[in-house]
Design an enzyme around this catalytic site. Structure first.
Site, PDB file in Angstrom:
ATOM      1  CG  ASP A  23      -2.059  -5.359  -2.813  1.00  0.00           C
ATOM      2  OD1 ASP A  23      -3.273  -5.259  -2.541  1.00  0.00           O
ATOM      3  OD2 ASP A  23      -1.153  -4.995  -2.036  1.00  0.00           O
ATOM      4  CG  HIS A  40      -5.853  -1.653   1.525  1.00  0.00           C
ATOM      5  ND1 HIS A  40      -4.511  -1.475   1.704  1.00  0.00           N
ATOM      6  CD2 HIS A  40      -6.449  -0.652   2.204  1.00  0.00           C
ATOM      7  CE1 HIS A  40      -4.296  -0.414   2.467  1.00  0.00           C
ATOM      8  NE2 HIS A  40      -5.459   0.104   2.779  1.00  0.00           N
ATOM      9  CE  LYS A  59     -10.020  -9.336   7.424  1.00  0.00           C
ATOM     10  NZ  LYS A  59      -8.938 -10.276   7.192  1.00  0.00           N
ATOM     11  CG  HIS A  82      -3.635  -0.230  -2.584  1.00  0.00           C
ATOM     12  ND1 HIS A  82      -2.533  -0.954  -2.975  1.00  0.00           N
ATOM     13  CD2 HIS A  82      -3.910  -0.620  -1.309  1.00  0.00           C
ATOM     14  CE1 HIS A  82      -2.155  -1.738  -1.987  1.00  0.00           C
ATOM     15  NE2 HIS A  82      -2.963  -1.558  -0.962  1.00  0.00           N
ATOM     16  NE  ARG A 124       1.954  -9.480   4.750  1.00  0.00           N
ATOM     17  CZ  ARG A 124       0.661  -9.399   4.461  1.00  0.00           C
ATOM     18  NH1 ARG A 124      -0.181 -10.265   4.995  1.00  0.00           N
ATOM     19  NH2 ARG A 124       0.216  -8.469   3.644  1.00  0.00           N
ATOM     20  CB  CYS A 164      -1.061   0.030   1.085  1.00  0.00           C
ATOM     21  SG  CYS A 164      -0.915  -1.174   2.371  1.00  0.00           S
ATOM     22  CD  GLN A 171      -0.399  -8.803  -0.257  1.00  0.00           C
ATOM     23  OE1 GLN A 171       0.183  -7.736  -0.338  1.00  0.00           O
ATOM     24  NE2 GLN A 171      -1.348  -9.039   0.638  1.00  0.00           N
TER      25      GLN A 171
END
Length: 589
Positions: free
Chosen positions: A332, A460, A414, A334, A312, A283, A330
């Site tokens: 991902d 996200h 979420k 945004h 992570r 992000c 990911q």
RNA sequence: GCCCAGAUAGCUCAGUGGCAGAGCACUUCCUUGGUAAGGAAGGGGUCCCGGGUUCAAAUCCCGGUCUGGGCUCCA
């Protein structure tokens, strides 16, 4: 006295049966290990467990389980009744203190003072229990102990580690056998086993825990998935970006990740006096792209997508194949939008992820709405507004869902989508998270129609979750036999003798020219049945067999390895047929 | 991270104080064949890493690494 009537259609009855089996198991353990303390023994999905603290710190071995199971059968053959009794609080405490059952004492002490305390006796075994149970211990038609495990008292790692035994119980031997077969099937489909057998990926000791190497065959599948993903995102108004794997620590301070997420982040790397961190999320990078210049309301919603690799620091004990790793990519994105675009953007993202997951054969989705956690950033009113927005979207799309109270991210609530695989197991893939916090942290702005600056809202979202996890789930879902559009090799061209190799290479060349993945095994002198077997075992969807007859007729004898069907086809027919079946599925919104 | 178990050839595994093994895979040779394994020979080992015990350690002990089962299903 509750007399449980056992019927096959009543899930409650199966639970009763399993809970009774847990008591029977505890009775056997206490007989075999005098002085054993027993903690809790509930029915769970597909079975039951019971936790014990055994005398002299004894640890259970698989051999112990055999003895426990034998003892259970011995006790069951005497058919002792499950006798219910109700005790006063003090009476119950005295009874369990006398029996040196500290866990039961602790449980009773935490019960409301007015609660009626019920207990069950099975032969010599006496347990605190709400019930109900089957009438007697002979009334458990089919059971099996599965494996021993360690488990903390009340799941807290500061508490003593207990010995847990998992078992399963069913209404009949055939039911039990069917369940055990399901376990064997799950094992055969284990993505770690298939990953090695099909040479898709590996995790090497030299590399470090939770880090994955994608081998050529696995990389082909990933590339196909990524191409499909990118095409779909461009078609849905996303712009795709790239960002680095590392950033100044200061950025993670600004994003509050170091405040809320430090335990999951890799330690700092220092370069020329500045500390850097591996990114645990994408992000902040997308935020910096947004913030690179003044944004107008005309640009919103701005959708930035990336197949972004993050790191992570998962605890070593939770790592699991591709499903829980320390470095993963990911899918991902945004979405930066105005406050009144939020509802529509969330709804579009939910629809997009449903459509995307469907293209991979996942029709049956479960949905969860996760709300404000204890450790949360941002003000309460915004959280409530955000949660309401998500609930409205789910209502509009008529999606049944459960609520995971307190399960949200620190920056917003979420919606999660779980796929149900071919064996009925569920896996989390898509997540769509609202975020009113990051735009404030980073002072994001856009210029509105009124010429004034306003704060955008961020969403996200991932559709597949991560390439690693999704690939692992997909591999188990298809048991390694990918549909044609995903298969690493789509058609293997096999010759009866080496004489036909030139024609086989010509056929493979035609397939390749049509964008298909074809191969001619380089095994001179090898017999055809062996090459067929290799192709079957590698789960190649089509094998094209070529002998003297096919060369003469300009044909290929096509074998569908999934159905076993064999048909002679011309080379043109082969290219046309495979070409149409191999086309990636369209996204149906 | 914690409890338990494991790590021997590329893979699956046997061996448990005294010469490092099998099947498959791999290489070479023979075989040129019709829908799930043709035959023979050969090569291949830091027995996970480090330390200790012992005349002697793959084997026993200690530490580490990696892998696996489990650790919020709550009487």
């Amino acid at each position: 006295m509750v007399a449980a009537v056992l019927t096959d259609d009543d899930p409650q009855a199966l639970e009763t049966l399993r809970h009774s089996a847990a008591h029977l198991m505890a009775a056997a353990v206490v007989e075999l290990f005098p002085g054993a303390e027993y903690a809790i023994g509930p029915a769970i999905a597909d079975g039951f467990y019971y936790d014990f603290l055994l005398p002299d710190g004894h640890r259970l071995t698989p051999e112990d389980l055999v003895r426990v199971e034998e003892r259970m059968r011995t006790i069951a053959s005497r058919r002792p009744a499950f006798e219910r009794s109700e005790l006063g609080r003090e009476e119950a405490l005295a009874e369990f203190r006398r029996r040196h059952q500290r866990f039961k004492v602790e449980i009773i002490e935490q019960l409301p003072a007015t609660e009626v305390i019920s207990c069950y006796r099975t032969g010599d075994f006496f347990d605190l229990c709400r019930g109900p149970h089957v009438p007697d211990a002979g009334g458990i038609p089919a059971f099996r102990l599965l494996h021993p495990a360690g488990a903390y008292w009340r799941g807290d790692e500061r508490n003593p580690m207990l010995q847990r035994i998992y078992g399963t119980a069913w209404f009949s031997e055939p039911d039990l056998e069917a369940y055990l077969e399901r376990l064997r099937e799950a094992d055969r489909r284990d993505h770690r086993r298939l990953g090695r057998e099909l040479e898709l990926f590996s995790a090497e000791e030299a590399l470090g825990g939770g880090l994955i190497l994608w081998h050529p065959a696995g990389s082909v599948v990933r590339e196909v998935i990524e191409d499909h993903w990118r095409r779909a995102h461009r078609a849905h108004g996303y712009q795709l970006v790239f960002s680095p794997h590392i950033a100044k620590e200061e950025l993670w301070v600004e994003s509050h990740h170091l405040e809320f997420y430090a335990d999951d982040m890799w330690g700092p790397v220092e370069v020329e006096g500045t500390r850097y961190r591996l990114k645990p999320m994408n992000c902040p990078f997308h935020i910096l792209i947004y913030r690179a210049r003044t944004r107008s309301y005309r640009e919103l919603p701005l959708r930035l997508g990336e197949l972004g690799t993050v790191y992570r620091h998962e605890r070593s004990g939770v790592l699991h194949g591709l499903l829980r790793v320390r470095g993963f990519t990911q899918d991902d994105a945004h979405l930066f939008c105005t406050p009144d675009q939020v509802g529509e953007e969330v709804e579009r993202a939910v629809a997009f992820s449903q459509a995307m997951l469907r293209t991979f054969g996942f029709e049956d989705l479960e949905v969860a709405l996760s709300t404000r956690p204890a450790k949360a950033a941002g003000d309460l009113a915004l959280w409530e507004q955000a949660e309401a927005t998500l609930a409205e979207v789910l209502a509009r799309r008529k999606l049944p869902h459960r609520v995971d109270a307190g399960g949200g991210a620190f920056y917003g609530p979420k919606i999660d989508l779980f796929v149900r695989d071919a064996l009925g197991r569920t896996w989390q893939c898509a997540t769509i998270q609202l975020d009113y916090g990051q735009p404030a942290n980073f002072r994001l702005e856009y210029v509105g129609p009124d010429g004034a600056t306003h704060r955008p809202v961020m969403i996200h979202r991932t559709l597949l979750g991560s390439m690693e996890r999704f690939f692992g789930v997909l591999l188990e879902h298809y048991a390694g036999a990918f549909p044609l559009w995903l298969a690493p090799v789509q058609c293997q061209v096999i010759t009866v003798t080496d004489e036909q190799l030139p024609f086989a290479r010509e056929v493979a060349g035609r397939l390749a020219a049509a964008g298909l993945r074809a191969a001619v095994p380089d095994r001179p002198g090898e017999r055809m049945p062996a090459k067929i077997r290799d192709g079957q075992r590698a789960k190649v969807p089509y094998l094209g067999v070529i002998g003297p007859r096919e060369v003469a007729a300009g044909q290929v004898h096509l074998r569908d390895t999934r159905s076993g069907a064999q048909t002679p086809v011309t080379v043109d027919e082969l290219v046309a047929r495979l070409g149409s079946e191999a086309r990636p599925p369209e996204l149906a919104l």
